[in-house]
Design a protein around this motif. Structure first.
Motif, PDB file in Angstrom:
ATOM      1  N   ASN A 211      38.881  65.713  45.524  1.00 27.24           N
ATOM      2  CA  ASN A 211      37.836  66.696  45.282  1.00 27.24           C
ATOM      3  C   ASN A 211      38.223  67.575  44.096  1.00 27.24           C
ATOM      4  OD1 ASN A 211      36.528  69.511  45.824  1.00 27.24           O
ATOM      5  ND2 ASN A 211      35.399  68.115  47.170  1.00 27.24           N
ATOM      6  N   GLU A 212      37.230  68.026  43.348  1.00 31.24           N
ATOM      7  CA  GLU A 212      37.502  68.923  42.218  1.00 31.24           C
ATOM      8  C   GLU A 212      38.318  70.132  42.666  1.00 31.24           C
ATOM      9  OE1 GLU A 212      33.355  68.006  39.717  1.00 31.24           O
ATOM     10  OE2 GLU A 212      33.495  69.676  41.134  1.00 31.24           O
ATOM     11  N   ARG A 213      38.016  70.654  43.850  1.00 30.33           N
ATOM     12  CA  ARG A 213      38.703  71.851  44.337  1.00 30.33           C
ATOM     13  C   ARG A 213      40.190  71.586  44.582  1.00 30.33           C
ATOM     14  NH1 ARG A 213      36.135  76.130  46.418  1.00 30.33           N
ATOM     15  NH2 ARG A 213      34.748  75.598  44.711  1.00 30.33           N
ATOM     16  N   GLN A 214      40.514  70.378  44.987  1.00 32.29           N
ATOM     17  CA  GLN A 214      41.927  70.041  45.188  1.00 32.29           C
ATOM     18  C   GLN A 214      42.695  70.084  43.868  1.00 32.29           C
ATOM     19  OE1 GLN A 214      40.874  66.255  47.274  1.00 32.29           O
ATOM     20  NE2 GLN A 214      42.461  66.858  48.730  1.00 32.29           N
ATOM     21  N   ASN A 251      33.336  73.483  41.233  1.00 35.19           N
ATOM     22  CA  ASN A 251      34.566  72.759  41.585  1.00 35.19           C
ATOM     23  C   ASN A 251      34.567  72.308  43.046  1.00 35.19           C
ATOM     24  OD1 ASN A 251      35.234  73.570  39.005  1.00 35.19           O
ATOM     25  ND2 ASN A 251      36.805  75.009  39.614  1.00 35.19           N
ATOM     26  N   GLN A 252      33.537  71.545  43.427  1.00 34.70           N
ATOM     27  CA  GLN A 252      33.430  71.161  44.830  1.00 34.70           C
ATOM     28  C   GLN A 252      33.079  69.692  45.045  1.00 34.70           C
ATOM     29  OE1 GLN A 252      30.311  73.639  46.398  1.00 34.70           O
ATOM     30  NE2 GLN A 252      28.715  72.719  45.128  1.00 34.70           N
ATOM     31  N   ASP A 253      32.849  68.936  43.984  1.00 34.61           N
ATOM     32  CA  ASP A 253      32.374  67.567  44.138  1.00 34.61           C
ATOM     33  C   ASP A 253      33.533  66.566  44.187  1.00 34.61           C
ATOM     34  OD1 ASP A 253      29.817  68.496  44.137  1.00 34.61           O
ATOM     35  OD2 ASP A 253      29.346  67.886  42.082  1.00 34.61           O
ATOM     36  N   PRO A 254      33.311  65.421  44.816  1.00 35.00           N
ATOM     37  CA  PRO A 254      34.333  64.369  44.797  1.00 35.00           C
ATOM     38  C   PRO A 254      34.451  63.746  43.411  1.00 35.00           C
ATOM     39  CG  PRO A 254      32.340  63.597  45.889  1.00 35.00           C
ATOM     40  CD  PRO A 254      32.139  65.058  45.644  1.00 35.00           C
ATOM     41  N   LYS A 256      34.761  60.569  41.180  1.00 39.39           N
ATOM     42  CA  LYS A 256      34.298  59.196  41.371  1.00 39.39           C
ATOM     43  C   LYS A 256      35.010  58.219  40.445  1.00 39.39           C
ATOM     44  CE  LYS A 256      29.690  60.875  42.636  1.00 39.39           C
ATOM     45  NZ  LYS A 256      28.248  60.892  42.248  1.00 39.39           N
TER      46      LYS A 256
END
Length: 446
Positions: A211-214, A251-254, A256
């Motif tokens: 994830n973007e947040r990670q 910053n919350q999307d997976p 890809k």
């Protein structure tokens, strides 16, 4: 509050104050510190000192006020008003330096409790030829300054003397801040070192399904782990089409398989100097043909622009170099049509590249300092630091200008920006962020 030894020694701040007061002539300057800002209810944002105040004082507490009084005798020219030591308050918010620390640790000639500003300001400003104070930003201090100024105007009119002027300190102070001294450049190298390390760690860790947040967490953990205050600005971690939103911070999307990841992130270190880096790379470690073509174009444009950084050049030359390279490359790829000069003159490229190529960098991420004076662009001098950050953003968010080709779907959703921090040296330039790799081979893996 910062009570450790300062990265730039007390003499460095004293030298800055001396240069600043030399430019003031007979005027007195009133420079307030930042105040605490409410986040919600009774919770406040982490304190961030006003950059102008910090530049001259190195004092990292809220609500202080600094006076710079070149018209006064030696030993009375640098006055600080600060919150006094108070155990009842310090048990909640931490130790204060107080008036004693303002003198002993921060070089003030005289220090008073902040509550006594109105009581003492008249006397300190007496016989000054003007007041340098920025209106509209510090209402609590402004009301005191304007009251004293008004009284002085009344006295001047009764005596038949010239009216006392109220001027902004910003032109002088920001001109000084634009040219970093050697100690400042060393601090910026440190901010850039930590920021570059974080980008390298992120690229090594990224894989499809994260994830973007990670990725944001990994980067910002490294900032804190290395002793920085934290991110210098809202970190941008934008996968795929999100990279075509310039200030994307959700910053919350997976992430890809097959997409690019754009990361725009830098740290702010203890004395507020900042790094600002952008890198773009494939999530799965391999560029597609279209991604590689655009990446190589942006990288070539950036390298050409950086090569123009030199004393006597201008930030406008840096921008125009990158812009021409991008336009000519987009013509070769069929994403633009026509004549490069005409496209640049008409702005017919702006649906693909809609921002400037850089900005000053220092205590502020978008740092102070003019880019042009009247009709003339400001020349680059040793000590200036600027970002160089061309990009391309291929989407259908903006309409295609008349006469330009419609965008084929195979290009859409590709957003690329490459950004480095570049210091102007006597004999050219130094890329402060060079340890964050950007060549095509390094962006791919496996």
């Amino acid at each position: 509050m910062v009570h450790s030894s300062l990265p730039i020694d007390a003499q460095g701040y004293a030298d800055r104050r001396q240069r600043f007061m030399a430019h003031l002539g007979g005027a007195a300057a009133v420079i307030p510190a930042a105040t605490l800002v409410t986040h919600h209810a009774d919770c406040e944002w982490p304190f961030r000192q006003n950059s102008d105040f910090w530049y001259l004082t190195g004092f990292d507490e809220p609500d202080a006020v600094a006076l710079f009084l070149p018209h006064r005798p030696e030993g009375e020219r640098y006055v600080l008003f600060v919150n006094p030591r108070e155990p009842g308050a310090e048990v909640w918010t931490g130790r204060r330096w107080g008036t004693e620390g303002a003198v002993d640790q921060f070089g003030a000639d005289v220090a008073h409790p902040r509550s006594e500003l109105a009581q003492h300001l008249r006397g300190y400003l007496k016989d000054a030829e003007g007041i340098a104070f920025r209106t509209g930003h510090h209402p609590a201090v402004e009301s005191v300054v304007l009251e004293v100024w008004s009284e002085q105007l009344d006295r001047a009119s009764r005596r038949g003397a010239a009216a006392l002027g109220l001027v902004a300190p910003c032109p002088v102070l920001h001109e000084l801040r634009l040219r970093k001294d050697p100690a400042e450049l060393d601090r910026m190298r440190e901010a850039c070192r930590i920021s570059a390390q974080a980008h390298e760690l992120a690229r090594a860790a990224v894989k499809p399904g994260m994830n973007e947040r990670q990725v944001q967490a990994l980067i910002e953990f490294h900032f804190l782990d290395q002793g920085a205050r934290g991110p210098a600005y809202g970190s941008i971690v934008a996968g795929g089409d999100n990279a075509c939103v310039l200030h994307y911070i959700d910053n919350q999307d997976p992430l890809k398989d097959g997409d690019l990841l754009l990361i725009d992130a830098g740290c702010s270190i203890g004395d507020y100097y900042n790094g600002d880096i952008t890198r773009t790379f494939p999530v799965n470690g391999r560029f597609s043909g279209e991604q590689r073509a655009l990446y190589e174009l942006v990288l070539s444009a950036q390298e050409s622009a950086i090569a123009t950084v030199r004393p006597g050049g201008t930030a406008e030359e840096v921008h125009q170099t990158a812009l021409r390279a991008l336009v000519e490359g987009l013509l070769d790829l069929g994403l633009l049509a026509g004549d490069a000069d005409g496209i640049i003159e008409q702005g017919a490229y702006r649906h693909l590249y809609m921002h400037r190529t850089g900005h000053w960098l220092g205590l502020d991420v978008h740092d102070v300092g003019a880019y042009r004076l009247g009709e003339h662009h400001v020349e680059l001098d040793p000590g200036m630091v600027l970002t160089v950050e061309p990009g391309l953003y291929i989407s259908d968010r903006l309409p295609v200008p008349d006469g330009q080709p419609e965008i084929d779907d195979r290009w859409k959703g590709i957003g690329i920006r490459i950004e480095d921090d570049v210091a102007v040296l006597k004999d050219g330039y130094e890329v402060l962020t060079a340890t964050a790799l950007k060549d095509v081979a390094s962006m791919e893996r496996g």
